[in-house]
Design a protein around this motif. Structure first.
Motif, PDB file in Angstrom:
ATOM      1  N   ASP A  96       7.889  -2.504   8.967  1.00 24.63           N
ATOM      2  CA  ASP A  96       8.640  -1.285   8.650  1.00 24.63           C
ATOM      3  C   ASP A  96       7.802  -0.326   7.816  1.00 24.63           C
ATOM      4  OD1 ASP A  96      10.835  -2.185  10.044  1.00 24.63           O
ATOM      5  OD2 ASP A  96      11.876  -2.950   8.264  1.00 24.63           O
ATOM      6  N   ALA A  97       7.031  -0.871   6.870  1.00 22.39           N
ATOM      7  CA  ALA A  97       6.202  -0.017   6.028  1.00 22.39           C
ATOM      8  C   ALA A  97       5.119   0.676   6.850  1.00 22.39           C
ATOM      9  CB  ALA A  97       5.574  -0.831   4.901  1.00 22.39           C
ATOM     10  N   LEU A  98       4.529  -0.048   7.798  1.00 16.37           N
ATOM     11  CA  LEU A  98       3.515   0.559   8.651  1.00 16.37           C
ATOM     12  C   LEU A  98       4.123   1.682   9.486  1.00 16.37           C
ATOM     13  CD1 LEU A  98       0.585   0.510   9.607  1.00 16.37           C
ATOM     14  CD2 LEU A  98       1.260  -1.158  11.349  1.00 16.37           C
ATOM     15  N   ASP A  99       5.327   1.475   9.987  1.00 16.75           N
ATOM     16  CA  ASP A  99       6.017   2.511  10.743  1.00 16.75           C
ATOM     17  C   ASP A  99       6.237   3.759   9.884  1.00 16.75           C
ATOM     18  OD1 ASP A  99       7.655   3.259  13.217  1.00 16.75           O
ATOM     19  OD2 ASP A  99       9.133   3.502  11.625  1.00 16.75           O
ATOM     20  N   THR A 100       6.604   3.559   8.630  1.00 18.30           N
ATOM     21  CA  THR A 100       6.806   4.683   7.716  1.00 18.30           C
ATOM     22  C   THR A 100       5.502   5.419   7.455  1.00 18.30           C
ATOM     23  OG1 THR A 100       8.684   3.600   6.635  1.00 18.30           O
ATOM     24  CG2 THR A 100       7.553   5.323   5.381  1.00 18.30           C
ATOM     25  N   LEU A 101       4.434   4.679   7.233  1.00 23.17           N
ATOM     26  CA  LEU A 101       3.141   5.314   6.963  1.00 23.17           C
ATOM     27  C   LEU A 101       2.687   6.173   8.139  1.00 23.17           C
ATOM     28  CD1 LEU A 101       1.288   2.311   5.267  1.00 23.17           C
ATOM     29  CD2 LEU A 101       1.801   4.511   4.181  1.00 23.17           C
ATOM     30  N   ASP A 140       0.834  -1.212   0.000  1.00 21.41           N
ATOM     31  CA  ASP A 140       0.000   0.000   0.000  1.00 21.41           C
ATOM     32  C   ASP A 140       0.862   1.254   0.000  1.00 21.41           C
ATOM     33  OD1 ASP A 140      -2.022  -1.835   0.200  1.00 21.41           O
ATOM     34  OD2 ASP A 140      -2.930  -0.993   1.993  1.00 21.41           O
ATOM     35  N   LEU A 141       1.981   1.219   0.708  1.00 19.83           N
ATOM     36  CA  LEU A 141       2.910   2.352   0.713  1.00 19.83           C
ATOM     37  C   LEU A 141       3.422   2.628  -0.696  1.00 19.83           C
ATOM     38  CD1 LEU A 141       4.754   4.432   2.162  1.00 19.83           C
ATOM     39  CD2 LEU A 141       6.364   2.539   2.569  1.00 19.83           C
ATOM     40  N   ALA A 142       3.778   1.578  -1.413  1.00 24.01           N
ATOM     41  CA  ALA A 142       4.283   1.736  -2.778  1.00 24.01           C
ATOM     42  C   ALA A 142       3.230   2.310  -3.712  1.00 24.01           C
ATOM     43  CB  ALA A 142       4.776   0.387  -3.302  1.00 24.01           C
ATOM     44  N   PHE A 143       1.974   1.961  -3.497  1.00 21.27           N
ATOM     45  CA  PHE A 143       0.909   2.465  -4.360  1.00 21.27           C
ATOM     46  C   PHE A 143       0.517   3.908  -4.024  1.00 21.27           C
ATOM     47  CE2 PHE A 143       0.629  -1.685  -6.005  1.00 21.27           C
ATOM     48  CZ  PHE A 143      -0.247  -1.712  -7.076  1.00 21.27           C
ATOM     49  N   GLY A 144       0.905   4.407  -2.857  1.00 21.86           N
ATOM     50  CA  GLY A 144       0.715   5.820  -2.542  1.00 21.86           C
ATOM     51  C   GLY A 144      -0.661   6.229  -2.078  1.00 21.86           C
ATOM     52  N   PHE A 145      -1.451   5.305  -1.537  1.00 21.63           N
ATOM     53  CA  PHE A 145      -2.805   5.656  -1.107  1.00 21.63           C
ATOM     54  C   PHE A 145      -2.810   6.670   0.036  1.00 21.63           C
ATOM     55  CE2 PHE A 145      -3.549   1.039  -2.454  1.00 21.63           C
ATOM     56  CZ  PHE A 145      -3.811   1.418  -3.765  1.00 21.63           C
ATOM     57  N   HIS A 146      -1.741   6.694   0.821  1.00 20.92           N
ATOM     58  CA  HIS A 146      -1.643   7.623   1.943  1.00 20.92           C
ATOM     59  C   HIS A 146      -1.615   9.085   1.496  1.00 20.92           C
ATOM     60  CE1 HIS A 146       2.465   6.798   0.551  1.00 20.92           C
ATOM     61  NE2 HIS A 146       2.748   8.031   0.948  1.00 20.92           N
ATOM     62  N   LYS A 147      -1.358   9.320   0.243  1.00 25.43           N
ATOM     63  CA  LYS A 147      -1.346  10.690  -0.273  1.00 25.43           C
ATOM     64  C   LYS A 147      -2.751  11.278  -0.366  1.00 25.43           C
ATOM     65  CE  LYS A 147       2.729   9.619  -3.104  1.00 25.43           C
ATOM     66  NZ  LYS A 147       3.241   9.467  -4.495  1.00 25.43           N
ATOM     67  N   VAL A 148      -3.736  10.408  -0.381  1.00 25.62           N
ATOM     68  CA  VAL A 148      -5.123  10.856  -0.566  1.00 25.62           C
ATOM     69  C   VAL A 148      -5.980  10.542   0.659  1.00 25.62           C
ATOM     70  CG1 VAL A 148      -7.151  10.745  -2.065  1.00 25.62           C
ATOM     71  CG2 VAL A 148      -4.856  10.408  -3.038  1.00 25.62           C
ATOM     72  N   ALA A 149      -5.877   9.322   1.173  1.00 24.98           N
ATOM     73  CA  ALA A 149      -6.694   8.880   2.315  1.00 24.98           C
ATOM     74  C   ALA A 149      -5.789   8.670   3.516  1.00 24.98           C
ATOM     75  CB  ALA A 149      -7.433   7.592   1.963  1.00 24.98           C
ATOM     76  N   LYS A 150      -6.131   9.275   4.648  1.00 24.61           N
ATOM     77  CA  LYS A 150      -5.252   9.244   5.822  1.00 24.61           C
ATOM     78  C   LYS A 150      -5.700   8.269   6.902  1.00 24.61           C
ATOM     79  CE  LYS A 150      -2.013  12.167   4.698  1.00 24.61           C
ATOM     80  NZ  LYS A 150      -0.608  11.720   4.565  1.00 24.61           N
ATOM     81  N   TYR A 151      -6.896   7.704   6.798  1.00 26.96           N
ATOM     82  CA  TYR A 151      -7.379   6.785   7.821  1.00 26.96           C
ATOM     83  C   TYR A 151      -7.212   5.350   7.336  1.00 26.96           C
ATOM     84  CZ  TYR A 151      -9.265  10.917  10.093  1.00 26.96           C
ATOM     85  OH  TYR A 151      -9.398  12.136  10.692  1.00 26.96           O
ATOM     86  N   TYR A 152      -6.433   4.588   8.090  1.00 25.75           N
ATOM     87  CA  TYR A 152      -6.061   3.231   7.699  1.00 25.75           C
ATOM     88  C   TYR A 152      -6.611   2.276   8.755  1.00 25.75           C
ATOM     89  CZ  TYR A 152      -2.729  -0.002   5.361  1.00 25.75           C
ATOM     90  OH  TYR A 152      -2.130  -1.021   4.619  1.00 25.75           O
ATOM     91  N   TYR A 153      -7.574   1.434   8.332  1.00 23.82           N
ATOM     92  CA  TYR A 153      -8.306   0.602   9.286  1.00 23.82           C
ATOM     93  C   TYR A 153      -7.820  -0.843   9.309  1.00 23.82           C
ATOM     94  CZ  TYR A 153     -11.688   4.010  10.871  1.00 23.82           C
ATOM     95  OH  TYR A 153     -12.267   5.083  11.486  1.00 23.82           O
ATOM     96  N   HIS A 154      -8.006  -1.455  10.464  1.00 28.55           N
ATOM     97  CA  HIS A 154      -7.742  -2.870  10.655  1.00 28.55           C
ATOM     98  C   HIS A 154      -8.816  -3.419  11.588  1.00 28.55           C
ATOM     99  CE1 HIS A 154      -6.133  -2.618  14.862  1.00 28.55           C
ATOM    100  NE2 HIS A 154      -5.845  -1.365  14.503  1.00 28.55           N
TER     101      HIS A 154
END
Length: 366
Positions: free
Chosen positions: A287-292, A222-236
């Motif tokens: 690591d990717a989650l930490d970056t996000l 998901d980090l590579a696809f860049g969704f965080h640039k548009v949507a900031k709420y990430y659910y689990h």
């Protein structure tokens, strides 16, 4: 490096979204076979596209160059979600994708990717290899002139990306959301306007407002696809996809034309890639989650118990309806549900019990 290569080529892959007018016949020269593999994923996409590349390389190396696989990213020869038809018809030799994208052919195909509240990655492998799942998959895919193999698993996924917080069931109603498979049908019953977009189209749809949110895989990809640039709420948690199995399917006529050695090479290579892919996701997600969260300001949220219970109830209804479908779907459903019961019985005393124990606050290491 993988992420830079992927971002540079994903758009180019999407541009070719039209079925090629013709394909050259599979290469046959001096005892060599050249197979054309079409895939749903963008070129160089982490784990998915690169996993397909690893598979092709391993097949070539194990066969000492006598069996080669030429990769075509989603959109290069056929649109990303038309790879099933291309291989079924013989227009291409094999594909790398996920069966639930093609549930329009048969609802039973969902079970060979994932279903809400279904099997984890290890449980899926157990069902396929030792619980009768592969035999049912062979029978089902054979109706479409295909021979399928598991070729990777993402593990448990995240619940998805949203432009706003989702606190109640009412917050879901009317949302335009990208979600494939039976998870999409479950969300539709909760009032969500669900669509199934191929990977290349998700971020542009988010940016344009065509969709309000999306599920994809997990932090690494998901980090590579860049969704965080548009949507900031990430659910689990990703209860809709607890362990998504990918598949490598070969045109059945092509499969039968391969030598026993070549067939065994494909069996071995796909099994190896399945293990490597789940290991890659497990190694990279943290690591990717930490970056996000810490670099990009993504807000982690957990679905409330009310929302999870509502999703579970709707999922139960959808699954029950599967039992009333055609004969092959009934038998796949029965086998899957029976194995799920066994898996839940063991995981209660096995992996779940251990994970609960590991979370206790005793001192361990530094």
């Amino acid at each position: 490096m993988e992420r830079r290569k992927f971002l540079a080529t994903a758009a180019a892959g999407a541009a070719g979204a039209a079925m090629a007018a013709s394909f050259p016949a599979p290469g046959l020269a001096q005892g060599k076979r050249n197979l054309r593999m079409v895939m749903t994923w963008p070129k160089n996409s982490p784990a998915l596209g690169t996993g397909a590349e690893r598979l092709a390389k391993r097949i070539q190396e194990l066969s000492e160059g006598k069996l080669t696989v030429k990769l075509y990213a989603g959109g290069e020869l056929v649109p990303p979600l038309e790879v099933f038809d291309a291989v079924s018809s013989g227009a291409a030799d094999c594909y790398h994708s996920a069966s639930y994208y093609f549930q329009g052919k048969s609802k039973a195909l969902n079970f060979f990717t994932t279903v809400p509240f279904g099997l984890t990655a290890s449980e899926m492998a157990a069902w396929l290899y030792y619980g009768g799942g592969q035999e049912l998959w062979d029978e089902l895919a054979g109706q479409f002139n295909l021979k399928p193999f598991p070729v990777g698993n993402t593990g448990v996924q995240m619940g998805g990306w949203f432009a706003k917080e989702i606190n109640t069931l009412d917050d879901l109603k009317g949302l335009k959301y990208r979600m494939p498979g039976l998870g999409g049908e479950v969300f539709r019953r909760l009032g969500v306007a669900v669509s199934n977009l191929p990977p290349q189209e998700i971020l542009p749809a988010l940016q344009s407002g065509a969709i309000d949110g999306t599920e994809w895989v997990g932090p690494y990809i998901d980090l590579a696809f860049g969704f965080h640039k548009v949507a900031k709420y990430y659910y689990h948690p990703g209860i809709h996809e607890p362990g998504s199995n990918l598949d490598f399917s070969v045109n059945l006529d092509v499969w039968k034309s391969l030598t026993p050695t070549q067939q065994e090479i494909i069996r071995t290579a796909t099994a190896a890639e399945t293990q490597l892919m789940i290991a890659e996701f497990d190694a990279r997600n943290s690591d990717a989650l930490d970056t996000l969260v810490n670099k990009h300001g993504v807000q982690l949220r957990q679905f409330s118990d009310d929302i999870v219970n509502a999703i579970g109830t709707a999922a139960g209804q959808v699954m029950a309806e599967m039992a009333a479908a055609d004969d092959i779907t009934k038998r796949v459903y029965a086998s899957y549900i029976d194995f799920r019961k066994k898996a839940m019985r063991w995981s209660r005393y096995g992996e779940k019990a251990f994970l609960d124990a590991r979370m206790l606050p005793f001192k361990y290491g530094d």
